[in-house]
Design a protein around this motif. Sequence first.
Motif, PDB file in Angstrom:
ATOM      1  N   VAL A  55      -2.359  -1.113  -3.847  1.00  0.00           N
ATOM      2  CA  VAL A  55      -3.284  -0.024  -3.746  1.00  0.00           C
ATOM      3  C   VAL A  55      -2.337   1.227  -3.482  1.00  0.00           C
TER       4      VAL A  55
ATOM      5  N   LEU B 207      -4.101  -1.228  -8.132  1.00  0.00           N
ATOM      6  CA  LEU B 207      -5.271  -0.236  -7.985  1.00  0.00           C
ATOM      7  C   LEU B 207      -4.902   1.293  -7.648  1.00  0.00           C
TER       8      LEU B 207
ATOM      9  N   ARG C 218      -7.857  -4.291   2.196  1.00  0.00           N
ATOM     10  CA  ARG C 218      -8.074  -5.420   1.193  1.00  0.00           C
ATOM     11  C   ARG C 218      -7.006  -5.476   0.155  1.00  0.00           C
ATOM     12  N   ALA C 219      -6.025  -4.728   0.309  1.00  0.00           N
ATOM     13  CA  ALA C 219      -4.842  -5.069  -0.366  1.00  0.00           C
ATOM     14  C   ALA C 219      -3.898  -6.262   0.312  1.00  0.00           C
TER      15      ALA C 219
ATOM     16  N   GLU D 145     -10.071  -7.713  -6.464  1.00  0.00           N
ATOM     17  CA  GLU D 145     -10.039  -8.785  -5.711  1.00  0.00           C
ATOM     18  C   GLU D 145     -10.489  -9.985  -6.591  1.00  0.00           C
TER      19      GLU D 145
ATOM     20  N   THR E 247       0.768  -1.004  -0.199  1.00  0.00           N
ATOM     21  CA  THR E 247       0.069   0.053   0.137  1.00  0.00           C
ATOM     22  C   THR E 247       0.891   1.282  -0.201  1.00  0.00           C
TER      23      THR E 247
ATOM     24  N   ILE F 137     -12.127  -1.701  -5.742  1.00  0.00           N
ATOM     25  CA  ILE F 137     -11.365  -2.777  -5.182  1.00  0.00           C
ATOM     26  C   ILE F 137     -12.047  -4.304  -5.183  1.00  0.00           C
TER      27      ILE F 137
END
Length: 589
Positions: A393, A335, A377-378, A324, A236, A320
Amino acid sequence: MSQADTTVREDGIINSVSGPVVTAVDLDARMNDVVYVGDEGLMGEVIEIEGDITTIQVYEETSGVGPGEPVENTGDPLTVDLGPGLLDTIYDGVQRPLDVLEEKMNSPYLDRGVDAPGIDLEKEWEFTPEVEEGDEVGRGDIIGTVPETVTIEHKVLVPPGALDEGETAEIVAVESGEFNVNETVAELDNGEEIRMRQEWPVREARPAGDKQTPTEPLLTGQRVQDGLFPIAKGGTAAIPGPFGSGKTVTQQQLAKWSDADIVVYIGCGERGNEMTEVIEDFPELPDPQTGNPLMARTTLIANTSNMPVAARESCVYTGITIAEYYRDMGYDVALMADSTSRWAEAMREISSRLEEMPGEEGYPAYLAARLSQFYERAGYFQNINGTEGSISVVGAVSPPGGDFSEPVTQNTLRIVKCFWALDADLAERRHFPSINWNESYSLYREQLDPWFVENVAEDWPEVRQWAVDVLDEEGELQEIVQLVGKDALPEDQQLTLEVARYIREAWLQQNAFHDVDTYCEPDKTYLILTTIKTFNDEAFDALEAGVPVEEITDIEALPRINRIGVQEEYEAYMDELKDDITEQVRELY
């Protein structure tokens, strides 16, 4: 389904309207259900329920909507369509394909209440099974492939909801051939029919296995990032910076040149002309990895500043979730969210209309939690089907007035492990990327060093640390120069300033609009820095031998250092330049 073309069932009645926030009464709904509001059927989402009052955020302009109009509940949360056709497509914040809407309305100016599925339901795709009848499969397993674009092979997965965790089922039927996304391509012995199309709620992370420690860099082709502040695949990063400092161009560069398999670019509340540039440029750009169009591995989500603010709040979740989905296929996804500040501002506006207790600077008290949920979520994952995939991300942050102490920047800093701080002073001096090397950092550096040592050069960490030390020393010396001038410094410190200038101008500075310099592979990044280090080593040897610093910095070869970045056949050029520097400096003594 277009709600403008259907009869809306009166599940509830509008009670009040405040911008994108609408309250309804007598509506049987749950949190996050999607509803259609008013006579025009405007799409919205339930965000608060208190007694008989249901609060809805509407994803479209609500002017003209009034109390007494009907509200219909779908009973489902906000979901995205997943399947072949996501790539080479431009969506709005709630996954409506903009080209389909334009064709439907026969105009680039869209009416309210117009809807379209996220993927083409009629187009047929060539499905090739990778399983046979009698094979056992679990949730998320790959059962076949589809050539989605010239670049990407789409992998058809068993939907996560088709089986429980750890449960398997037997394939009782599977076919090859051309199918649309709603046709059955395989059947399981538990009665489940597998289609190429899936749906998934955007606010819920798709199931994954263990999150791994990333050990491979996401190569960006930008020297300052790959060289000084690398990001890992599955990492991230944040790019904060004031207006005009180059956030959007930096993110576009990452989208164009990063070595991810899939790129999801989210334009969240940015100016329309910037998104227009992305939309026009990406289809024309060749992919540096394959030579095919860059859009063949890219999905764009455009929610510009003049689009409804509520849809801006959902667009990052849409992006996101798509990321995924491709991660589950075993792909590395990058992303880009430009910018998370506009997303936070959308949350603040919705929160204020809900009359929630404000936090710092009016942002909602749950700002930090929402940012964490997004960035978490990364990661680099062991997928539930046995493959490995990653989501990296990179979020741009637009602090008002360049104030990094404001809440969005500070909360983002606590989450991300890579911080590329853009500097307005560097941008004014036309130094791009304007990443301030004194304020930026990467916590991935040490865990990525083994990869650079193995794939680029054994002394990569030592050479990089030398550059960092020179830049740090320059920062200290500049404070003295401001007081007494450069000529008052000892000759060795004057020489350090000269070496640091070449590191800044020839290595850290990069022209995004030059055909050659716009992308710099790791080998070239390393060789440029070692060329500057060659000058440094030879120059200090000459200084110790008594050669005046003016003569050392006046050799004919030195101006060629600033032209290294634009050389295509760079290896021979740099070998020759190193020899020339060594020879000319040694001639001085």
